[in-house]
Design an enzyme around this catalytic site. Structure first.
Site, PDB file in Angstrom:
ATOM      1  CB  SER A   1      -0.825  -0.052   1.323  1.00 26.35           C
ATOM      2  OG  SER A   1      -1.251   1.291   1.896  1.00 26.35           O
TER       3      SER A   1
ATOM      4  CE1 TYR B   1      -4.853  -2.069   4.773  1.00 25.83           C
ATOM      5  CE2 TYR B   1      -3.292   0.254   4.381  1.00 25.83           C
ATOM      6  CZ  TYR B   1      -4.083  -1.017   3.938  1.00 25.83           C
ATOM      7  OH  TYR B   1      -4.331  -1.065   2.541  1.00 25.83           O
TER       8      TYR B   1
HETATM    9  N1  LIG Z   1      -8.374  -0.161  -1.808  1.00 27.50           N
HETATM   10  C1  LIG Z   1      -7.453   0.492  -1.797  1.00 27.50           C
HETATM   11  O1  LIG Z   1      -7.276   1.828  -1.818  1.00 27.50           O
HETATM   12  C2  LIG Z   1      -5.994  -0.276  -1.543  1.00 27.50           C
HETATM   13  C3  LIG Z   1      -5.041   0.674  -1.279  1.00 27.50           C
HETATM   14  C4  LIG Z   1      -3.838  -0.060  -0.962  1.00 27.50           C
HETATM   15  C5  LIG Z   1      -3.740  -1.380  -0.750  1.00 27.50           C
HETATM   16  N2  LIG Z   1      -4.859  -1.938  -0.738  1.00 27.50           N
HETATM   17  C6  LIG Z   1      -4.785  -3.514  -0.493  1.00 27.50           C
HETATM   18  O2  LIG Z   1      -5.303  -4.247  -1.413  1.00 27.50           O
HETATM   19  C7  LIG Z   1      -5.810  -5.401  -0.893  1.00 27.50           C
HETATM   20  C8  LIG Z   1      -7.166  -5.563  -1.358  1.00 27.50           C
HETATM   21  O3  LIG Z   1      -8.008  -4.388  -0.983  1.00 27.50           O
HETATM   22  P1  LIG Z   1      -9.373  -4.150  -1.534  1.00 27.50           P
HETATM   23  O4  LIG Z   1      -9.543  -2.772  -1.456  1.00 27.50           O
HETATM   24  O5  LIG Z   1      -9.813  -4.884  -2.742  1.00 27.50           O
HETATM   25  O6  LIG Z   1     -10.357  -4.688  -0.303  1.00 27.50           O
HETATM   26  P2  LIG Z   1     -11.719  -5.237  -0.277  1.00 27.50           P
HETATM   27  O7  LIG Z   1     -12.520  -5.026  -1.339  1.00 27.50           O
HETATM   28  O8  LIG Z   1     -12.258  -5.288   1.019  1.00 27.50           O
HETATM   29  O9  LIG Z   1     -11.574  -6.852  -0.688  1.00 27.50           O
HETATM   30  C9  LIG Z   1     -10.630  -7.763   0.404  1.00 27.50           C
HETATM   31  C10 LIG Z   1     -10.696  -9.097   0.214  1.00 27.50           C
HETATM   32  O10 LIG Z   1     -10.041  -9.787   0.973  1.00 27.50           O
HETATM   33  C11 LIG Z   1     -10.776 -10.804   1.657  1.00 27.50           C
HETATM   34  N3  LIG Z   1     -10.446 -11.254   3.033  1.00 27.50           N
HETATM   35  C12 LIG Z   1     -10.352 -10.222   3.974  1.00 27.50           C
HETATM   36  N4  LIG Z   1      -9.899 -10.895   5.008  1.00 27.50           N
HETATM   37  C13 LIG Z   1      -9.762 -12.094   4.949  1.00 27.50           C
HETATM   38  C14 LIG Z   1      -9.410 -13.308   5.435  1.00 27.50           C
HETATM   39  N5  LIG Z   1      -9.357 -13.072   6.822  1.00 27.50           N
HETATM   40  N6  LIG Z   1      -9.337 -14.428   4.984  1.00 27.50           N
HETATM   41  C15 LIG Z   1      -9.464 -14.573   3.578  1.00 27.50           C
HETATM   42  N7  LIG Z   1      -9.867 -13.424   2.836  1.00 27.50           N
HETATM   43  C16 LIG Z   1      -9.934 -12.403   3.527  1.00 27.50           C
HETATM   44  C17 LIG Z   1     -12.372 -10.379   1.420  1.00 27.50           C
HETATM   45  O11 LIG Z   1     -13.147 -11.547   1.068  1.00 27.50           O
HETATM   46  P3  LIG Z   1     -13.773 -12.319   2.267  1.00 27.50           P
HETATM   47  O12 LIG Z   1     -15.002 -11.140   2.771  1.00 27.50           O
HETATM   48  O13 LIG Z   1     -14.806 -13.452   1.521  1.00 27.50           O
HETATM   49  O14 LIG Z   1     -13.060 -12.643   3.273  1.00 27.50           O
HETATM   50  C18 LIG Z   1     -12.062  -9.549   0.503  1.00 27.50           C
HETATM   51  O15 LIG Z   1     -12.788  -9.971  -0.900  1.00 27.50           O
HETATM   52  C19 LIG Z   1      -5.514  -5.345   0.565  1.00 27.50           C
HETATM   53  O16 LIG Z   1      -4.505  -5.951   1.001  1.00 27.50           O
HETATM   54  C20 LIG Z   1      -5.603  -3.952   0.804  1.00 27.50           C
HETATM   55  O17 LIG Z   1      -4.815  -3.549   2.146  1.00 27.50           O
HETATM   56  C21 LIG Z   1      -6.009  -1.438  -0.988  1.00 27.50           C
END
Ligand SMILES: NC(=O)c1ccc[n+]([C@@H]2O[C@H](COP(=O)([O-])OP(=O)(O)OC[C@H]3O[C@@H](n4cnc5c(N)ncnc54)[C@H](OP(=O)(O)O)[C@@H]3O)[C@@H](O)[C@H]2O)c1
Length: 254
Positions: A144, A157
């Protein structure tokens, strides 16, 4: 495009059932890889697997909680049992608890670190012998912007995402001899469920991100269809201002 052809390869994508993970899984599927979609929600996971299968590749939802070491080991085992091999691991599942550092309790700290950082280590460790069996592989860990700088409302985080970067460098140097390449990708602010919550919890966040980002917008997991009225279809429009070493790990090793 033969250089990027992934036909016959198997990719495991944690959190591949939504947000950035589903976007990356779609890219891998378009390149021909079979996809193991890992998450906790069966409904979201099966819907994602159906959507990905429209690219003409085999896809399956594999239920696992990556915050538990046993969950990480089981998802690798189940992927190999289902598809017969493993070539690519994307450690993308992540979570956040937004509060000031003085307000965290130990359980909240561990939940974020276990989900975001320890999960990647356990998954990589479990995947290592499988990747060796196929002559090597690729590991992509999702960091991130907080891998680089801090946020007052995201201490655990940011610590987890800083760790992701150093974990990736250490694994890259350890496993280069096995033809396993390990890299971290650091997304900026991307419009997903995770950040939709952030925007409701952190006042003014949406506008501050737009004001600070030279592209003048939030990122979108599969690229925006239109931006300022102009059609945008290309996948790398949100990658700019970076310097990516192409050096066999020279700059990662101390
Ligand atoms: N969005 C941003 O701006 C951003 C920026 C930088 C980094 N990131 C990183 O990118 C990654 C994806 O983020 P996102 O924004 O796409 O988030 P998201 O839409 O909330 O998706 C996260 C996914 O992770 C799964 N998950 C969460 N906890 C879990 C667990 N304990 N076991 C298995 N699966 C789990 C969830 O599925 P279930 O609900 O089915 O478990 C969900 O589909 C993360 O690592 C986040 O930190 C995001």
């Amino acid at each position: 495009m033969k250089l990027f052809d992934l036909k016959g390869r198997v990719a495991l994508v944690t959190g591949g059932n939504g947000g950035i993970g589903l976007g990356m899984a779609a890219g891998l599927a378009q390149a021909g890889a079979a996809i193991a979609v890992v998450g906790r929600s069966k409904t979201k996971g099966e819907a994602a697997a159906r959507q990905l299968a429209s690219h003409g590749v085999e896809c399956a939802f594999i239920a696992a909680d990556v915050a538990r070491e046993a969950g990480c080991r089981a998802m690798v085992h189940d992927t190999v049992a289902r598809f017969g091999r493993l070539d690519i691991v994307v450690n993308n599942a992540g979570t956040n608890i937004r509060k000031r550092p003085e307000a965290y309790d130990a359980a909240e700290w561990h939940h974020v670190i276990d989900t975001n950082l320890s999960s990647a280590f356990h998954a990589c460790q479990a995947a290592y012998p499988e990747l060796c069996k196929t002559g090597g592989g690729k590991i992509i860990n999702i960091g991130s912007m907080t891998s680089i700088f801090g946020l007052a409302f995201a201490t655990a985080y940011a610590a987890s995402k800083g760790g992701i970067m150093q974990l990736s460098k250490s694994l890259a140097t350890a496993w280069a001899k096995d033809n396993i390449q390990v890299n971290a990708v650091l997304p900026g602010w991307i419009d997903t469920d995770l950040t939709r919550n952030a925007r409701t919890q952190v006042e003014g966040l949406h506008d501050r991100v737009v004001a600070r980002t030279p592209a003048g917008r939030w990122g979108c997991p599969r690229g925006p269809r239109r931006h300022r009225g102009v059609p945008r279809q290309r996948g790398l429009d949100f990658v700019t201002g970076t310097a990516i070493p192409i050096d066999g790990g020279y700059s990662a090793q101390g």
